[in-house]
Design an enzyme around this catalytic site. Structure first.
Site: not given
Length: 250
Positions: A10, A52, A83-85, A197-199
């Site tokens: 994700m 989402q 993932t943060n979200t 955000c992990t990206e």
């Protein structure tokens, strides 16, 4: 060494970063040939994104809770949501298992606090920046709330994350745009910036911005390694996770 369970995919772009960071840290701590003991359940991100967009966080919680249970049954000693979200549903995920969930929001907040920062700018998906769960959790953990970019900049950051980074595209012009967002955050009074955000770490380096930067992916992976190597995090994590279980029960 304890076994780390990852709920990934994700997107898989950042999950690959987690895998590299975990193994680099274990190798550095143990020996050149050492590697992390990791289990990964990689979800179909397109299915998560559909939930989402539909606002079906309840179904998303069920999906991630099922993933956590699978990891626990397979022998994981802890679980990370990569993932943060999706930490919006971390309480439901923690309630589904008996092993500890290592929370990215708590770990990032504690890292900022230890570094002496209390007014971070949060760069993340629209859900993370606008829903309120992230700021509420950070305030409950460390006593301060992050600030977010203006509406136009939030739209920019969200678009780049989903349309570029999660799709494997790294555009130098987007990096410059993020740097400008950070500059505006500094002018608005931010004392640091969270790559929430992990990206985002694929696009900009936290040490190359106008404010001290903190990459949530790096912080989260480091916390997992400390846990796996037995460096005294168990009590703190269990206390926080007991609070998460109480929230679900209420």
């Amino acid at each position: 060494m304890k076994r780390i369970g990852l709920i990934g995919g994700m997107s898989w772009e950042s999950t690959a970063t987690y895998y590299r960071l975990l193994n680099e840290a274990v190798r550095a701590a143990r020996s050149p040939l050492a590697s992390a003991d990791v289990l990964l359940h990689s979800l179909d991100f397109s299915a998560v994104v559909a939930l989402q967009k539909a606002g079906r966080w309840d179904l998303a919680a069920e999906m991630l809770a099922d993933s956590a249970r699978r990891l626990e049954r397979a022998g994981a000693d802890c679980v990370l949501i990569c993932t943060n979200t999706m930490h919006l549903v971390s309480a439901e995920v923690q309630a589904a298992v008996s092993i500890p969930l290592i929370d990215i929001i708590r770990e990032t907040g504690e890292t900022l606090k230890q570094a002496g920062h209390s007014r971070p700018l949060l760069l993340a998906t629209r859900y993370t920046m606008e829903h309120g769960f992230y700021a509420d959790r950070m305030e409950a953990t460390v006593g301060f709330r992050p600030i977010v970019p203006n509406a136009e900049d939030r739209t920019l950051v969200h678009r780049v994350i989903f349309e570029e980074l999660c799709a494997g595209h790294v555009d130098p012009s987007s990096a410059r745009a993020f740097e400008a967002v950070v500059e505006r955050g500094r002018a608005a009074g931010a004392d640091s910036v969270i790559l929430g955000c992990t990206e985002i770490g694929l696009l900009v380096r936290p040490d190359a911005l106008a404010l001290p930067g903190f990459c949530s992916t790096e912080i989260h992976a480091a916390a997992a390694v400390r846990f796996a190597l037995g460096e005294g995090q168990e009590t703190v994590i269990e206390t926080e996770n007991a609070k998460l279980r109480e929230r679900v029960a209420a």
